[in-house]
Design an enzyme around this catalytic site. Structure first.
Site, PDB file in Angstrom:
ATOM      1  N   ASP A  82       0.818  -1.227   0.000  1.00  0.00           N
ATOM      2  CA  ASP A  82       0.000   0.000   0.000  1.00  0.00           C
ATOM      3  C   ASP A  82       0.842   1.263   0.000  1.00  0.00           C
ATOM      4  O   ASP A  82       2.044   1.245   0.279  1.00  0.00           O
ATOM      5  CB  ASP A  82      -0.949   0.012   1.186  1.00  0.00           C
ATOM      6  CG  ASP A  82      -0.210  -0.030   2.532  1.00  0.00           C
ATOM      7  OD1 ASP A  82       0.782  -0.778   2.643  1.00  0.00           O
ATOM      8  OD2 ASP A  82      -0.623   0.679   3.466  1.00  0.00           O
ATOM      9  N   GLU A 149       0.164  -1.407   5.512  1.00  0.00           N
ATOM     10  CA  GLU A 149       1.198  -0.946   6.440  1.00  0.00           C
ATOM     11  C   GLU A 149       0.939   0.474   6.905  1.00  0.00           C
ATOM     12  O   GLU A 149       1.105   0.809   8.083  1.00  0.00           O
ATOM     13  CB  GLU A 149       2.579  -1.048   5.762  1.00  0.00           C
ATOM     14  CG  GLU A 149       3.757  -0.801   6.692  1.00  0.00           C
ATOM     15  CD  GLU A 149       4.200   0.651   6.757  1.00  0.00           C
ATOM     16  OE1 GLU A 149       5.076   0.967   7.593  1.00  0.00           O
ATOM     17  OE2 GLU A 149       3.686   1.470   5.979  1.00  0.00           O
TER      18      GLU A 149
END
Length: 490
Positions: A82, A149
């Site tokens: 991400d 994350e």
């Protein structure tokens, strides 16, 4: 490949930029990584590699050793899928649908009006490039790509024992070439909820006005917290608390920031003001801009503060609620709380007031506490609990994650340091970073795994100014290939 990425494809090392261009073409903000994850899985399947998803959605790909390297220790290359979705107010971009418009700007690659996603897209691209290559010597290899994350480390929290065989992990989420990281800060989220009361009716004789404080640089709440950048939420609360005109304004709502781990660049308040006080309000805005430019002008070059007429049918807060909201925001600690005594120049403990929102019956404030030591984190939690008690607010702490304790005796750290010195004639800087890396969480299921983190030079992550240095990507790639060739035997 679409036209916007053609200039990236001319850069070296080509395999890394090829994969990074593909990554940019898939929307992948936190919690919206699935399309990119499926693209990566299809790539691994096409290469005949072993690929699995764990229970939370992390992608784990395994590649056999190259000929002659079968007796080496197994290495896990790690990155997160991400990216942080931040854009300028005047940029039309939907992070869940639109590709990142990356382009070459001199010695850097950046994006048009948004975060670039080099954090951690370049690291992920390098991991994929190693999987794709047939000419890079390496032992048994695993690539761990975690989800979410940036918004909670969901993938790292959910990683279980048994998926990885690696004894060494190379995290690619660092942002300064020439530095090796052997430790990082832990953190915890704090969510304030302050009940508010509203007046019985909107004061019809008053004009609704939107105050907008914009143009700040923002940035990463760990990496950039010590750089003196303004926090838009704090600066707007300060104006509404201390300016002489503030006592005559009726606050309807206040908001700012979009992520608890990004320094907020913009903040807004809707207020009711009488027509006779409009000139005084404008004068106060002008004076405050002068003050901010005097205080922050060396760092913040484009501060903007304005008022605009708006339509608003919502009643203003009561005087007591307005005072409490502003007092809570104004008194909440923000920024660097303590520098480390053990590691010169590194922040030990900090807090970022990242997001403020107003609902009909409450104001919410989201903060992120970071600390290299658990006692520092606990101290800030205690202060925030006390502040909530004084304000009559509820505060909920969640998402606590551990720091990554430095291990000066790390074998892979020494191997990397020696390889770096032999290649470049100088030692790399061995560092501890105030940002949160996933390595501390990986130590839970894999307590004996030897870890380091390194990467290319990325400036201004978590902000639309994000950019990655082209030459440093080449050095990072050279170092990644070099360390794989020097992994010791089992």
């Amino acid at each position: 490949m679409s036209q916007p990425y053609q200039d990236l494809l001319q850069l070296e090392p080509k395999p890394v930029w090829q994969f990074f261009s593909e990554i940019c073409s898939f929307p992948h903000p936190s919690k919206h990584e699935e399309a990119l994850a499926q693209h990566i899985i299809a790539f691994a399947n096409a290469k005949g590699l072993s690929v699995v998803r764990d229970k939370v959605g992390n992608v784990i790909i395994k590649k056999p050793a190259t000929v002659g390297m079968e007796d080496r220790q197994t290495v896990a290359l790690q990155a997160h899928i991400d990216m942080v979705p931040q854009k300028n107010d005047d940029t039309d971009h939907d992070f869940t649908k639109d590709p990142i418009r990356a382009y070459v700007d001199g010695e850097w690659v950046t994006a048009t009006g948004t975060t670039l996603g080099a954090d951690n897209g370049i690291g992920m691209a390098a991991c994929l490039a190693v999987l794709a290559a047939d000419d890079i010597p390496h032992g048994p290899l695993e690539v761990l790509l975690t989800i979410d994350e940036e918004a909670g480390m969901t993938g790292a929290f959910g990683l279980e024992a048994g998926y990885l065989d690696a004894t060494i992990l190379l995290n690619t989420d660092s942002e300064q070439e020439g530095e090796i990281y052997m430790g990082c800060a832990g953190g915890i989220d704090a969510a304030f909820k302050l009940p508010i009361q509203r007046q019985s009716a909107t004061a019809t004789q008053l004009q609704p006005v939107k105050l907008a404080l914009k143009g700040l640089r923002g940035g990463h709440s760990g990496v950039d917290i010590h750089t003196g950048r303004g926090n838009a939420n704090k600066l707007l609360a300060r104006f509404l608390t201390h300016s002489e005109i503030a006592a005559k304004l009726q606050l309807v709502s206040i908001s700012g920031g979009t992520l608890r781990n990004a320094i907020p660049r913009e903040a807004y308040a809707t207020v009711l003001v009488s027509s006779q006080d409009r000139d005084a309000l404008q004068a106060a805005i002008t004076d405050y801009l002068t003050t901010l430019n005097h205080e922050l002008g060396a760092v913040e070059k484009n501060i903007q503060f304005s008022q605009t007429d708006v339509t608003c049918d919502e009643p203003a807060m009561t005087c007591d609620s307005q005072r409490t909201v502003l007092a809570l925001m104004n008194s909440c600690i923000n920024g660097v709380i303590r520098m480390s005594d053990d590691i010169p120049g590194v922040v030990e403990t900090s807090l970022n007031m990242g997001v403020v929102t107003t609902a009909n019956d409450h104001v919410q404030m989201l903060c992120l506490v970071r600390s290299l030591i658990d006692s520092g984190r606990s101290d800030v939690v205690g202060m925030l609990n006390s502040l909530a008690h004084l304000a009559g607010a509820e505060v909920v702490f969640s998402g606590a994650y551990p720091g990554w304790k430095p291990d000066p005796e790390s074998k892979v750290l020494h191997i990397f340091r020696d390889m770096y010195e032999q290649t470049y004639g100088e030692k790399p800087h061995i560092m501890v970073i105030h940002a949160g890396l996933e390595c501390g969480l990986f130590k839970e299921p894999y307590p004996n795994m030897d870890m380091i983190s390194f990467g290319p030079t990325i400036k201004f992550p978590h902000s639309p100014e994000e950019k990655v240095n082209i030459a440093s990507v080449g050095l990072f790639w050279q170092q990644l290939c070099g360390i794989l060739a020097h992994i010791p035997r089992r």
